[in-house]
Design a protein around this motif. Structure first.
Motif, PDB file in Angstrom:
ATOM      1  N   LYS A   1       0.916  -1.166   0.093  1.00  0.00           N
ATOM      2  CA  LYS A   1      -0.023   0.135   0.113  1.00  0.00           C
ATOM      3  C   LYS A   1       0.714   1.327   0.078  1.00  0.00           C
ATOM      4  O   LYS A   1       0.378   2.458  -0.239  1.00  0.00           O
ATOM      5  CB  LYS A   1      -0.955  -0.294   1.144  1.00  0.00           C
ATOM      6  CG  LYS A   1      -1.910  -0.924   1.074  1.00  0.00           C
ATOM      7  CD  LYS A   1      -3.090  -0.926   2.270  1.00  0.00           C
ATOM      8  CE  LYS A   1      -4.116  -2.240   1.954  1.00  0.00           C
ATOM      9  NZ  LYS A   1      -5.020  -2.038   3.159  1.00  0.00           N
TER      10      LYS A   1
ATOM     11  N   SER B   1       2.571   2.183  -1.950  1.00  0.00           N
ATOM     12  CA  SER B   1       2.894   2.889  -3.353  1.00  0.00           C
ATOM     13  C   SER B   1       1.864   3.760  -3.496  1.00  0.00           C
ATOM     14  O   SER B   1       2.097   4.724  -4.480  1.00  0.00           O
ATOM     15  CB  SER B   1       2.532   1.758  -4.374  1.00  0.00           C
ATOM     16  OG  SER B   1       1.360   1.096  -4.284  1.00  0.00           O
ATOM     17  N   ASP B   2       0.514   3.619  -2.768  1.00  0.00           N
ATOM     18  CA  ASP B   2      -0.433   5.000  -2.866  1.00  0.00           C
ATOM     19  C   ASP B   2       0.255   6.027  -2.678  1.00  0.00           C
ATOM     20  O   ASP B   2      -0.282   7.193  -2.690  1.00  0.00           O
ATOM     21  CB  ASP B   2      -1.620   4.486  -2.166  1.00  0.00           C
ATOM     22  CG  ASP B   2      -2.426   3.175  -2.839  1.00  0.00           C
ATOM     23  OD1 ASP B   2      -2.029   2.974  -3.865  1.00  0.00           O
ATOM     24  OD2 ASP B   2      -2.841   2.592  -2.030  1.00  0.00           O
TER      25      ASP B   2
ATOM     26  N   GLU C   1       6.230   1.616  -8.511  1.00  0.00           N
ATOM     27  CA  GLU C   1       5.966   0.777  -9.430  1.00  0.00           C
ATOM     28  C   GLU C   1       6.450  -0.627  -9.090  1.00  0.00           C
ATOM     29  O   GLU C   1       5.517  -1.664  -9.462  1.00  0.00           O
ATOM     30  CB  GLU C   1       6.902   1.073 -10.625  1.00  0.00           C
ATOM     31  CG  GLU C   1       6.450   0.281 -12.104  1.00  0.00           C
ATOM     32  CD  GLU C   1       7.321   0.837 -13.222  1.00  0.00           C
ATOM     33  OE1 GLU C   1       7.120   0.192 -14.157  1.00  0.00           O
ATOM     34  OE2 GLU C   1       8.088   1.645 -12.998  1.00  0.00           O
TER      35      GLU C   1
ATOM     36  N   TYR D   1       6.401  -2.257  -6.168  1.00  0.00           N
ATOM     37  CA  TYR D   1       5.550  -2.696  -5.336  1.00  0.00           C
ATOM     38  C   TYR D   1       4.304  -3.130  -6.148  1.00  0.00           C
ATOM     39  O   TYR D   1       3.458  -4.166  -5.691  1.00  0.00           O
ATOM     40  CB  TYR D   1       5.218  -1.856  -4.213  1.00  0.00           C
ATOM     41  CG  TYR D   1       6.269  -1.759  -3.108  1.00  0.00           C
ATOM     42  CD1 TYR D   1       6.485  -3.202  -2.273  1.00  0.00           C
ATOM     43  CD2 TYR D   1       7.110  -0.976  -2.601  1.00  0.00           C
ATOM     44  CE1 TYR D   1       7.273  -3.442  -1.603  1.00  0.00           C
ATOM     45  CE2 TYR D   1       7.951  -1.003  -1.395  1.00  0.00           C
ATOM     46  CZ  TYR D   1       8.077  -2.149  -1.148  1.00  0.00           C
ATOM     47  OH  TYR D   1       9.006  -2.532   0.072  1.00  0.00           O
ATOM     48  N   GLU D   2       3.813  -2.236  -6.826  1.00  0.00           N
ATOM     49  CA  GLU D   2       2.444  -2.718  -7.535  1.00  0.00           C
ATOM     50  C   GLU D   2       2.815  -3.992  -8.576  1.00  0.00           C
ATOM     51  O   GLU D   2       1.790  -4.838  -8.543  1.00  0.00           O
ATOM     52  CB  GLU D   2       2.065  -1.462  -8.567  1.00  0.00           C
ATOM     53  CG  GLU D   2       1.555  -0.246  -8.038  1.00  0.00           C
ATOM     54  CD  GLU D   2       0.357  -0.651  -7.278  1.00  0.00           C
ATOM     55  OE1 GLU D   2      -0.784  -1.379  -7.684  1.00  0.00           O
ATOM     56  OE2 GLU D   2       0.066  -0.274  -6.035  1.00  0.00           O
ATOM     57  N   LYS D   3       3.711  -4.113  -9.181  1.00  0.00           N
ATOM     58  CA  LYS D   3       4.105  -5.231  -9.869  1.00  0.00           C
ATOM     59  C   LYS D   3       4.292  -6.480  -8.531  1.00  0.00           C
ATOM     60  O   LYS D   3       3.560  -7.517  -9.050  1.00  0.00           O
ATOM     61  CB  LYS D   3       5.405  -5.178 -10.607  1.00  0.00           C
ATOM     62  CG  LYS D   3       5.067  -4.065 -12.020  1.00  0.00           C
ATOM     63  CD  LYS D   3       6.297  -4.078 -12.587  1.00  0.00           C
ATOM     64  CE  LYS D   3       6.013  -2.974 -13.697  1.00  0.00           C
ATOM     65  NZ  LYS D   3       5.289  -3.241 -14.725  1.00  0.00           N
TER      66      LYS D   3
ATOM     67  N   LYS E   1       2.912  -6.936  -5.959  1.00  0.00           N
ATOM     68  CA  LYS E   1       1.536  -7.356  -5.418  1.00  0.00           C
ATOM     69  C   LYS E   1       0.910  -8.328  -6.506  1.00  0.00           C
ATOM     70  O   LYS E   1       0.274  -9.271  -5.945  1.00  0.00           O
ATOM     71  CB  LYS E   1       0.712  -6.161  -5.356  1.00  0.00           C
ATOM     72  CG  LYS E   1      -0.774  -6.165  -4.887  1.00  0.00           C
ATOM     73  CD  LYS E   1      -1.429  -4.814  -4.571  1.00  0.00           C
ATOM     74  CE  LYS E   1      -2.808  -5.134  -4.037  1.00  0.00           C
ATOM     75  NZ  LYS E   1      -3.753  -3.777  -4.008  1.00  0.00           N
TER      76      LYS E   1
END
Length: 279
Positions: free
Chosen positions: A44, A46-47, A61, A63-65, A67
């Motif tokens: 989270k 990344s938000d 970016e 962390y989004e990947k 996830k």
């Protein structure tokens, strides 16, 4: 003594017989945090990453990947092909953000190698070598007879750019003999972070041990996150090691706690000494 282990990363070897149960502290941490949700909520940040900073943007970016990777690992047991595809596609961002993401498990393998391998010319195989994080640290402290094996050609290409290993072996690891690796051909085989759901199954432990010379060592870590799944449980792994012992393939085994894949994510280090039995 065990009460202190989960408060801070421990930079020393703590010895416990492998048959000992995993510490109550570790199990309670897994139960209390619900590690499946921990891994997803951990991204989270990344938000709220600083959009003005290039480095923070890159970490966001990543962390989004990551996830998406953990969702794949969590939702499906037999997903090694999808996970391998992720590493092939995301090798560059993984490499760029590894340290900032807080991964630290490779340090345990440097410590363990320094303890076990007094001869810096010992022949060592790094399984699930990836981009060579552990191998690079070993080379820095004087080990030069290193080979790297990984299923991702993109990750191995990054390791090759750094000239870490003598041989780069691109193959997956299963229950069968390793391709292009002879039996009993290495003094030491280790796997840093690879024995994990969606990556290498517990059935790969005998496969890796097969490549070790008698009286040599196999060492790998196993996280509490993976151990929550029945096919990766600590009990199953302990039983597997006991079977190897009964067959004469394992002469001794130790289990060392107090390490972390990254802060808040405990992992257990297993060290198996190869017996004289034959596969």
């Amino acid at each position: 003594m065990m009460q202190r282990l989960l408060t801070t990363p421990v930079r020393r070897i703590l010895g416990y017989r492998w048959l000992d149960h995993v510490s109550t502290n570790v199990r309670e941490l897994v139960k209390a945090t619900d590690t499946r949700q921990y891994h997803l909520s951990h991204f989270k940040m990344s938000d709220t990453a600083d959009k003005e900073g290039v480095d923070d943007q890159g970490l966001a970016e990543y962390y989004e990947k990551r996830k998406a990777l953990y969702q794949t690992m969590t939702n499906k047991a037999d997903n090694s092909e999808a996970v391998l595809d992720w590493y092939d596609k995301e090798a560059d961002i993984y490499e760029a953000q590894f340290e900032k993401a807080g991964f630290e498990y490779h340090s345990a393998f440097v410590e363990t190698t320094l303890t076990l391998a007094k001869d810096k010319q010992a022949k060592i195989l790094d399984v699930a070598a990836g981009s060579g994080k552990a191998g690079m640290e070993l080379r820095r402290v004087g080990y030069t007879n290193l080979d790297g094996l990984d299923g991702s050609s993109a990750m191995l290409a990054l390791a090759k750019e750094k000239k870490i290993y003598n041989e780069y072996i691109c193959c997956t690891v299963g229950s069968e003999k390793l391709r292009d690796v002879s039996d009993a051909s290495y003094d030491f085989v280790f796997c840093a972070g690879g024995v994990s759901r969606g990556h290498l199954s517990l059935e790969t432990v005998p496969t890796m041990l097969r490549a070790v010379k008698p009286n040599g060592y196999l060492y790998f870590n196993h996280s509490s996150w993976s151990a929550q799944f029945p096919e990766y449980s600590f009990e199953k792994l302990d039983h597997m090691i006991e079977v190897l012992r009964e067959k004469g393939l394992c002469s001794s085994a130790d289990k060392k706690e107090g390490y972390f894949n990254r802060p808040g994510e405990p992992t257990t280090l297993y060290i198996i000494r190869r017996g004289d039995g034959e596969f």
